[in-house]
Design a protein around this motif. Structure first.
Motif, short mmCIF file in Angstrom:
data_model
loop_
_atom_site.label_atom_id
_atom_site.label_comp_id
_atom_site.label_asym_id
_atom_site.label_seq_id
_atom_site.Cartn_x
_atom_site.Cartn_y
_atom_site.Cartn_z
N ILE A 11 12.88 5.07 -11.31
CA ILE A 11 14.22 5.28 -10.73
C ILE A 11 14.09 5.93 -9.35
CG2 ILE A 11 16.34 6.63 -11.00
CD1 ILE A 11 15.97 6.16 -14.08
N HIS A 12 13.22 6.92 -9.27
CA HIS A 12 12.96 7.62 -8.00
C HIS A 12 12.36 6.65 -6.98
CE1 HIS A 12 12.48 11.08 -5.52
NE2 HIS A 12 11.17 11.13 -5.60
N PHE A 13 11.40 5.85 -7.42
CA PHE A 13 10.73 4.89 -6.52
C PHE A 13 11.70 3.83 -6.01
CE2 PHE A 13 6.59 5.68 -9.11
CZ PHE A 13 6.43 6.90 -8.46
N MET A 14 12.60 3.36 -6.88
CA MET A 14 13.57 2.35 -6.46
C MET A 14 14.45 2.89 -5.33
SD MET A 14 13.48 -0.68 -7.81
CE MET A 14 15.12 -1.22 -7.36
N ARG A 15 14.89 4.12 -5.48
CA ARG A 15 15.76 4.71 -4.46
C ARG A 15 15.01 4.84 -3.13
NH1 ARG A 15 17.48 8.82 -7.30
NH2 ARG A 15 19.55 8.06 -7.84
N ILE A 16 13.75 5.29 -3.19
CA ILE A 16 12.95 5.45 -1.98
C ILE A 16 12.65 4.10 -1.34
CG2 ILE A 16 10.66 6.12 -1.14
CD1 ILE A 16 10.72 8.45 -3.11
N ALA A 17 12.26 3.13 -2.18
CA ALA A 17 11.88 1.82 -1.66
C ALA A 17 13.05 1.13 -0.95
CB ALA A 17 11.37 0.93 -2.80
N GLU A 66 0.83 -1.21 0.00
CA GLU A 66 0.00 0.00 0.00
C GLU A 66 0.86 1.26 0.00
OE1 GLU A 66 -3.50 0.56 -0.14
OE2 GLU A 66 -3.18 -1.44 -0.95
N SER A 67 1.97 1.23 0.72
CA SER A 67 2.88 2.38 0.75
C SER A 67 3.43 2.66 -0.65
CB SER A 67 4.03 2.12 1.72
OG SER A 67 3.55 1.92 3.03
N LEU A 68 3.79 1.61 -1.37
CA LEU A 68 4.31 1.77 -2.73
C LEU A 68 3.22 2.28 -3.68
CD1 LEU A 68 6.64 -1.36 -3.14
CD2 LEU A 68 7.31 1.03 -2.82
N LYS A 69 2.01 1.77 -3.51
CA LYS A 69 0.90 2.23 -4.37
C LYS A 69 0.61 3.71 -4.14
CE LYS A 69 -1.36 -2.27 -4.83
NZ LYS A 69 -2.50 -3.12 -4.41
N LYS A 70 0.64 4.13 -2.87
CA LYS A 70 0.43 5.55 -2.56
C LYS A 70 1.53 6.40 -3.19
CE LYS A 70 -2.09 5.33 1.85
NZ LYS A 70 -3.01 6.47 1.70
N LEU A 71 2.73 5.84 -3.26
CA LEU A 71 3.86 6.55 -3.87
C LEU A 71 3.68 6.68 -5.37
CD1 LEU A 71 6.60 7.74 -2.96
CD2 LEU A 71 7.63 5.52 -3.50
N GLY A 72 2.95 5.73 -5.97
CA GLY A 72 2.71 5.78 -7.41
C GLY A 72 3.23 4.58 -8.17
N VAL A 73 3.71 3.56 -7.44
CA VAL A 73 4.26 2.37 -8.09
C VAL A 73 3.12 1.55 -8.68
CG1 VAL A 73 5.54 0.21 -7.74
CG2 VAL A 73 6.24 2.30 -6.55
N GLU A 74 3.31 1.11 -9.94
CA GLU A 74 2.34 0.28 -10.62
C GLU A 74 2.99 -1.04 -11.01
OE1 GLU A 74 -0.12 2.72 -13.62
OE2 GLU A 74 1.82 3.74 -13.52
N GLU A 95 22.25 2.41 -13.87
CA GLU A 95 22.99 3.19 -12.88
C GLU A 95 22.34 3.12 -11.50
OE1 GLU A 95 23.20 7.63 -13.11
OE2 GLU A 95 25.27 7.16 -13.66
N ILE A 96 21.02 3.21 -11.43
CA ILE A 96 20.36 3.17 -10.12
C ILE A 96 20.49 1.78 -9.49
CG2 ILE A 96 18.03 2.57 -10.95
CD1 ILE A 96 18.91 4.87 -8.00
N MET A 97 20.46 0.74 -10.33
CA MET A 97 20.63 -0.62 -9.80
C MET A 97 22.05 -0.80 -9.24
SD MET A 97 17.72 -2.02 -9.94
CE MET A 97 18.21 -3.66 -9.40
N ARG A 98 23.03 -0.20 -9.91
CA ARG A 98 24.40 -0.27 -9.40
C ARG A 98 24.53 0.53 -8.10
NH1 ARG A 98 28.21 2.24 -11.51
NH2 ARG A 98 29.73 1.17 -10.23
N GLU A 99 23.88 1.68 -8.08
CA GLU A 99 23.94 2.52 -6.88
C GLU A 99 23.35 1.80 -5.67
OE1 GLU A 99 21.49 6.28 -5.11
OE2 GLU A 99 22.04 6.42 -7.23
N LEU A 100 22.29 1.03 -5.90
CA LEU A 100 21.57 0.37 -4.81
C LEU A 100 22.12 -1.01 -4.48
CD1 LEU A 100 17.91 1.30 -5.83
CD2 LEU A 100 19.32 2.40 -4.08
#
Length: 639
Positions: free
Chosen positions: A272-278, A241-249, A341-346
């Motif tokens: 990319i933004h959601f991955m970093r937050i999640a 639910e937290s991810l859905k509220k964030l906008g993840v589909e 790049e975001i996958m490498r960062e995380l």
């Protein structure tokens, strides 16, 4: 003699006395022995008489000892019954009001059960054990319910604003509502990797110790599966639910294929933004909660965390996987690099947060996506090089200006250099072992050569050879200028730049030769003959046919008008190159025209209607040459 006799007598008397004395001692001894013998008889009789009394006394003492032991055992048993009643009262009351006391009651019940298990000889032990076990089962059931209710009451979906508050300032949404927080991957810098993130409080800190105590009791009772199920069902829903509220589909390959590119590009930026937050906030916070509740049970903590997050992780990674597996196209390269790049960062956070054997599948899924993104990016790179060389667009640039393909490819290459750190990493990890700098240089050169090959083909579409060279001059100059002004120069090197600058100059010279050679012949004395058939000699114009001169001036005027009209519609977009090309034409044309006009002009001017033939002065030509390559339309008047 007499003296001797006296001594003998004295000795005899003493001997007699001694004998008498010994006789008396013997008598006394015999009497004492007799008395002692009498005592012994009496003592034996007394002992015989007292033995029953001694036996009765010992029996009484033993009876007292047994009574004491029995009383003490009864006291212990009675105390166990008393403790059982106290525990029962607390169990029936439930854990909600005083959890600590309730947990003490459960611990006491376990002690009572152990006591009666080791004292089976007690006549009522079976009944007591049954009652105590029944109470313990009821207590455990209430504990499960309390854990479930307590966890549920403090498990709420996290609002996006709370998550944004945990981001570094550079990643937070801006106040104007543009979404913010989504820097372009190519401009991503190392500061983001070391920036401070503040984990959200998913469950109040004061509640975590209570949940830990409850969980510990459930584990000790052997109810791990019930505990796992309650935690999974409650917390996994909260994360989703937290991810859905964030906008993840949850989007698959088919959904991605149907989207317009602009929509898809926006969704990738969001992803990319959601991955970093999640990963850095939501999953990291959940890991912290999980570790505190299941402190002391590491394997159970890992299993719970894996089961709680698996659906949410899958929802995020499925979109990335759909992009990596979707139809390749050049414009996707940069978003693929952003995603890689975001996958490498995380990567480090994922390895740390999703630790343990239970999370192995999740870690493998993340690693697999990173590799697929890298592979697709490399394949897209290759596709782009091939597409540039084989581009068969029929879009003709009638004015010979920079072709859209050239500007597209050059912008593409310049954009690539915004990603050079990522590209070098990609080459390093998935390349053939060559130096990453040399690989990037090699790829860039191949793309530039592919573009040049394509431009050579496109230039053949022009019927006017002069325009062919103007077109190639414009496009190669654009390439050189763009490289010189970008980081590509460091990779391609000065040699590449100088070589292509010479190529630009060669095309400029070819244009000038082809376009202006014919009109230059009109402004030369060659071919002018007198009425008698002789040619002009030694600078004297007296033998020149006025008729031929008039024709020559008319031809010059006609050709210049045609060249001016046509080449005013051509374009040289670079100001410096345009001025340079005009000047080089003027340097050839104007001196020749001035000389021709000075030499033969008077002959025409002395005749009838000279203005009909001498249409331009040298200054007129200079002004009109300044109008070349402006890309004017056909109907646009002269200045």
């Amino acid at each position: 003699m007499a003296v001797v006799d006296n001594r003998v007598d004295l000795l005899s008397e003493r001997a007699l006395l001694m004998r008498q004395s010994l006789q008396k001692s013997q008598t006394i001894t015999d009497n004492v022995v007799s008395i002692l013998g009498s005592f012994d008889s009496r003592l034996s009789a007394l002992e015989t008489a007292m033995r029953p009394t001694q036996i009765r006394t010992h029996a009484i003492r033993k009876a007292h000892e047994n009574i004491d032991k029995t009383l003490k055992a009864a006291e212990v048993i009675l105390s166990q019954f008393d403790l059982l009643r106290q525990a029962e009262t607390k169990v029936l009351k439930g854990p909600h009001e005083d959890l600590e006391s309730y947990l003490d009651a459960i611990a006491q019940l376990r002690k009572i059960i152990r006591y009666f298990m080791s004292n089976k000889s007690f006549r009522s032990s079976d009944g007591v054990l049954h009652h105590a076990n029944s109470l313990l089962a009821k207590a455990q059931s209430k504990l499960e319910e309390e854990f479930k209710q307590l966890l549920a009451s403090y498990s709420k979906a996290v609002e996006p604003d709370r998550l944004f508050d945990g981001l570094p300032n550079s990643l937070r949404p801006s106040s104007d509502g543009d979404g913010g927080g989504k820097p372009h991957g190519g401009h991503h810098n190392e500061d983001l990797e070391t920036a401070a993130y503040t984990l959200p409080i998913l469950i109040p800190l004061r509640v975590l110790p209570l949940l830990h105590d409850l969980a510990q009791q459930m584990v000790q009772a052997g109810h791990q599966q019930q505990l796992l199920q309650i935690y999974r069902e409650t917390r996994s829903f909260v994360l989703e639910e937290s991810l859905k509220k964030l906008g993840v589909e949850k989007l698959g390959k088919e959904d991605v294929q149907r989207m317009q590119w602009e929509v898809l590009e926006a969704k990738i930026g969001n992803w990319i933004h959601f991955m970093r937050i999640a990963v850095k906030l939501l999953f990291a916070g959940e890991r912290q909660v999980c570790d505190q509740i299941f402190r002391g049970f590491d394997s159970l903590s890992d299993q719970c965390f894996a089961e709680v997050t698996v659906t949410s992780v899958s929802m995020l990674l499925s979109f990335g996987d759909a992009i990596a597996r979707s139809k390749r196209s050049p414009e996707k390269l940069f978003v693929l690099l952003d995603m890689y790049e975001i996958m490498r960062e995380l990567h480090t956070e994922i390895e740390t947060i999703f630790k343990g054997k239970a999370c192995l599948e999740i870690r493998d899924s993340a690693t697999g996506l990173t590799k697929r993104l890298a592979q697709t990016a490399q394949e897209t790179f290759g596709d782009f090089e091939e597409a540039v060389e084989k581009d068969a667009t029929k879009t003709a640039v009638l004015d010979g200006t920079v072709h859209p393909l050239t500007s597209y490819v050059i912008n593409y290459v310049k954009f690539l250099f915004d990603y050079q750190i990522t590209l070098k990493q990609l080459f390093l990890e998935f390349g053939n072992g060559d130096d990453s700098n040399s690989q990037l240089a090699s790829v860039t050169m191949r793309i530039m050569q592919a573009l040049q090959n394509n431009l050579d083909g496109k230039s053949k579409q022009y019927k006017d050879p002069a325009l062919t060279h103007l077109f190639l001059m414009n496009n190669i100059h654009y390439m050189v200028r763009s490289v010189r002004r970008s980081e590509a120069k460091d990779l391609l090197g000065d040699d590449w730049v100088q070589r292509h600058r010479r190529t630009v100059q060669q095309h400029a010279n070819q244009y000038k030769r082809i376009a202006w050679a014919k009109i230059l012949q009109c402004s030369s004395a060659q071919g002018l003959t007198s009425s008698g058939g002789g040619s002009v000699e030694g600078g004297n114009s007296s033998g020149v046919s006025r008729g031929l001169l008039k024709e020559r001036f008319k031809m010059f005027n006609m050709q210049f008008d045609e060249l001016h009209q046509r080449q005013s519609q051509w374009t040289v977009p670079d100001t410096e190159l345009r001025e340079s090309l005009r000047l080089s034409v003027a340097e050839v044309l104007l001196p020749a025209y001035r000389s021709f006009l000075k030499r033969f002009g008077p002959l025409v001017e002395s005749g009838k209607n000279p203005q009909k033939y001498i249409k331009y002065t040298a200054e007129d030509l200079e002004r009109l040459l300044g109008e070349l390559f402006e890309g004017k339309s056909m109907n646009e008047p002269r200045r």
